[in-house]
Write an enzyme that holds these catalytic residues in place. Sequence first.
Site, PDB file in Angstrom:
ATOM      1  N   ILE A 176       0.444   3.377   5.536  1.00  0.00           N
ATOM      2  CA  ILE A 176      -1.040   2.676   5.083  1.00  0.00           C
ATOM      3  C   ILE A 176      -1.646   3.457   5.869  1.00  0.00           C
ATOM      4  O   ILE A 176      -3.089   3.619   5.280  1.00  0.00           O
ATOM      5  CB  ILE A 176      -0.811   1.076   4.850  1.00  0.00           C
ATOM      6  CG1 ILE A 176      -2.087   0.742   4.379  1.00  0.00           C
ATOM      7  CG2 ILE A 176      -0.786   0.644   6.319  1.00  0.00           C
ATOM      8  CD1 ILE A 176      -2.179  -0.731   3.963  1.00  0.00           C
TER       9      ILE A 176
ATOM     10  N   ARG B 238      -2.491   7.031   4.512  1.00  0.00           N
ATOM     11  CA  ARG B 238      -2.598   7.455   3.361  1.00  0.00           C
ATOM     12  C   ARG B 238      -4.140   6.760   2.931  1.00  0.00           C
ATOM     13  O   ARG B 238      -4.679   7.228   2.074  1.00  0.00           O
ATOM     14  CB  ARG B 238      -1.393   6.930   2.652  1.00  0.00           C
ATOM     15  CG  ARG B 238      -1.848   6.858   0.912  1.00  0.00           C
ATOM     16  CD  ARG B 238      -0.520   6.541   0.177  1.00  0.00           C
ATOM     17  NE  ARG B 238       0.002   5.221   0.528  1.00  0.00           N
ATOM     18  CZ  ARG B 238      -0.303   4.030  -0.084  1.00  0.00           C
ATOM     19  NH1 ARG B 238      -1.078   4.147  -1.167  1.00  0.00           N
ATOM     20  NH2 ARG B 238       0.393   3.164   0.203  1.00  0.00           N
TER      21      ARG B 238
ATOM     22  N   LYS C 255      -2.000  -7.169   7.508  1.00  0.00           N
ATOM     23  CA  LYS C 255      -1.704  -8.350   7.072  1.00  0.00           C
ATOM     24  C   LYS C 255       0.035  -8.482   7.004  1.00  0.00           C
ATOM     25  O   LYS C 255       0.484  -7.395   7.037  1.00  0.00           O
ATOM     26  CB  LYS C 255      -2.221  -8.891   5.826  1.00  0.00           C
ATOM     27  CG  LYS C 255      -1.952  -7.780   4.600  1.00  0.00           C
ATOM     28  CD  LYS C 255      -0.704  -7.769   4.057  1.00  0.00           C
ATOM     29  CE  LYS C 255      -0.270  -6.790   3.377  1.00  0.00           C
ATOM     30  NZ  LYS C 255       0.986  -6.189   3.021  1.00  0.00           N
TER      31      LYS C 255
ATOM     32  N   ASP D 222       5.062  -9.566   3.003  1.00  0.00           N
ATOM     33  CA  ASP D 222       4.512  -8.235   2.493  1.00  0.00           C
ATOM     34  C   ASP D 222       3.679  -8.499   1.397  1.00  0.00           C
ATOM     35  O   ASP D 222       2.783  -8.060   1.240  1.00  0.00           O
ATOM     36  CB  ASP D 222       5.563  -7.226   2.607  1.00  0.00           C
ATOM     37  CG  ASP D 222       5.176  -6.114   2.307  1.00  0.00           C
ATOM     38  OD1 ASP D 222       5.261  -5.461   0.938  1.00  0.00           O
ATOM     39  OD2 ASP D 222       4.489  -5.277   3.204  1.00  0.00           O
TER      40      ASP D 222
ATOM     41  N   ALA E 138       1.728   4.322  10.571  1.00  0.00           N
ATOM     42  CA  ALA E 138       2.219   3.951   9.525  1.00  0.00           C
ATOM     43  C   ALA E 138       1.630   4.678   8.076  1.00  0.00           C
ATOM     44  O   ALA E 138       0.630   5.178   8.403  1.00  0.00           O
ATOM     45  CB  ALA E 138       2.090   2.223   9.177  1.00  0.00           C
TER      46      ALA E 138
ATOM     47  N   HIS F  88       2.492  -7.555  15.214  1.00  0.00           N
ATOM     48  CA  HIS F  88       0.860  -7.379  15.313  1.00  0.00           C
ATOM     49  C   HIS F  88       0.432  -8.666  16.331  1.00  0.00           C
ATOM     50  O   HIS F  88      -0.526  -8.178  16.961  1.00  0.00           O
ATOM     51  CB  HIS F  88       0.565  -8.133  13.709  1.00  0.00           C
ATOM     52  CG  HIS F  88       0.818  -7.151  12.825  1.00  0.00           C
ATOM     53  ND1 HIS F  88       0.549  -7.625  11.653  1.00  0.00           N
ATOM     54  CD2 HIS F  88       1.324  -6.103  12.576  1.00  0.00           C
ATOM     55  CE1 HIS F  88       0.753  -6.972  10.698  1.00  0.00           C
ATOM     56  NE2 HIS F  88       1.212  -5.711  11.384  1.00  0.00           N
TER      57      HIS F  88
ATOM     58  N   ARG G  75       4.724   5.999  18.339  1.00  0.00           N
ATOM     59  CA  ARG G  75       5.850   5.848  19.413  1.00  0.00           C
ATOM     60  C   ARG G  75       6.581   7.431  19.480  1.00  0.00           C
ATOM     61  O   ARG G  75       6.942   7.854  20.337  1.00  0.00           O
ATOM     62  CB  ARG G  75       7.213   5.104  18.516  1.00  0.00           C
ATOM     63  CG  ARG G  75       6.717   3.480  18.919  1.00  0.00           C
ATOM     64  CD  ARG G  75       7.851   2.742  18.168  1.00  0.00           C
ATOM     65  NE  ARG G  75       8.066   2.957  16.711  1.00  0.00           N
ATOM     66  CZ  ARG G  75       9.107   2.778  16.085  1.00  0.00           C
ATOM     67  NH1 ARG G  75      10.161   2.107  16.623  1.00  0.00           N
ATOM     68  NH2 ARG G  75       9.391   3.199  14.772  1.00  0.00           N
TER      69      ARG G  75
END
Length: 332
Positions: free
Chosen positions: A15, A18, A97, A177, A13, A79, A38
């Site tokens: 996040i 980065r 989260k 989010d 992802a 998650h 994936r």
Amino acid sequence: MTAALRIGVLGCAEIARRRMLPAFVAGERTELVAVAARDPERAEETARIFGCRAARRYEDVLADPDIEAVYVPLPAALHERWTEAALRAGKHVLAEKPLTTAHRSTARLLKLARSRGLALMENVMFVHHGQHTAVRELVDQGEIGELCSLQAEFSVPALPSGDIRYRAELGGGALWDTGVYPVRAALHLLGPELDVLGAHLTDGPGRTVDTGGAALLGGPDGVTVQLAFGLDRGYRSRYELTGSKGRIVVDRAFTPPADHRPAIRLERSGGAEEISLEAHDQVAATVAAFADAARTGASPDEATTLRQAVLLDDIRGRARRAPTRPREGTTP
């Protein structure tokens, strides 16, 4: 010196690429061992960038005896499944989260981690930034008198239409989010004795998830808490604490860059002042906290993580029971 915590990553992802993977590589107490995705090509590309192995499947990371801990940056709806799989494979887990989208599931995973002597940590990074410690010290010192209210908001402009945060089946929506941030801020600053008094969630035009919302909470000693969040509005990352003698204002509260020098605004009847603080890398601080937790085999902030999950469930439940009015541009 304690050996570095060997980490595998489930997913590539944004996040992860980065923020978190650079922090794992740069940290003196962590070592990035492998990453899976994936898309095998994305895993290979990410592995080349960060100097680790590419795994073909998530299961391969969990089966790797060289990996002690796992980071889970997958969509929210995944998650629970992969955190549980990692715990059952004997790995410590740092999960994005919200840890899960139901407080009973969160409680079950925390119990599983505890039973196996493993650390399970939700990746809420802002609580590791020193500016919030400074705020609590100002409140404890009586700088704004008796605490009366907290207002907190985290909102971002509309995302590209295909973003996963607009997909209900992946656990999308503003509450999961951006809503986590103001809820956690209230818990971090006021403690666990908070109750949801009212809530509202807004579905944006053409969306199947909530794109904004607000909640009213009641805190200890009559403190009122107003929270707002969104995926479709101007950027806002801020909270205010109001007391009987003044106010504390914190901008860039939740996602400040590592080189940002925070300035806490302290307002009182005699005027206002800016309290400048040193820059603090909350991503590096979070990674260090996870490494510490893994070495002790205990989940940090377990009670707060669970209370947060309960409040998020309560906000959604209150919003569902509340009367709704279609947003402009939608069909009743």
